[in-house]
Scaffold this motif. Structure first.
Motif: not given
Length: 133
Positions: A55-57, A44-45, A52-53, A37-38, A40-41, A48
């Protein structure tokens, strides 16, 4: 049943035990949902901030985020930049190695997309034959 297509790149007949150990270790780590997930984040971003990471996970604790990013940094998948400001600001970005791992696992996503219906059909048939399984 159709024959399976030949593998694009055949596995070598002899594998260096160090490579085998690394593959086992990396697959175990990357199969960990937080690392994927990290990864992928960050794909995409881009670069970061830590918050922010997080919040995205969804569902990741601050402790687990710290541990996972630290291990990814140790493996050379991310770089960590600490900015000398108050409060401290820490940014993470994928290295070339991390990006190449993301590309490698993209093949798994493509395979899953191409075979989703076949797997769902197989699961449905299995569940019908084995109602208590």
């Amino acid at each position: 049943m159709p024959a399976l297509p030949p593998a694009a790149t055949p596995c070598p007949a002899e594998i260096d035990p160090r490579v085998e150990a690394l593959v086992t270790e990396v697959i175990g780590r990357v199969a960990d949902k937080w690392t994927m997930l990290i990864l992928e984040t960050l794909i995409e971003q881009g670069e970061s901030r830590f918050t922010r990471i997080g919040k995205a996970v969804p569902g990741i604790s601050q402790k687990m985020l710290t541990q996972t990013l630290r291990q990814m940094e140790r493996d050379g998948l991310v770089t960590r930049t600490v900015h000398p400001v108050i409060p401290p600001r820490v940014d993470y970005r994928l290295t070339d190695l991390g990006e190449s791992l993301g590309e490698a696992f993209c093949g798994v996503w493509l395979w899953a997309a191409a075979n989703l219906e076949r797997i769902e059909e197989s699961r449905t048939a299995f569940d019908a034959r084995n109602p208590k399984a």
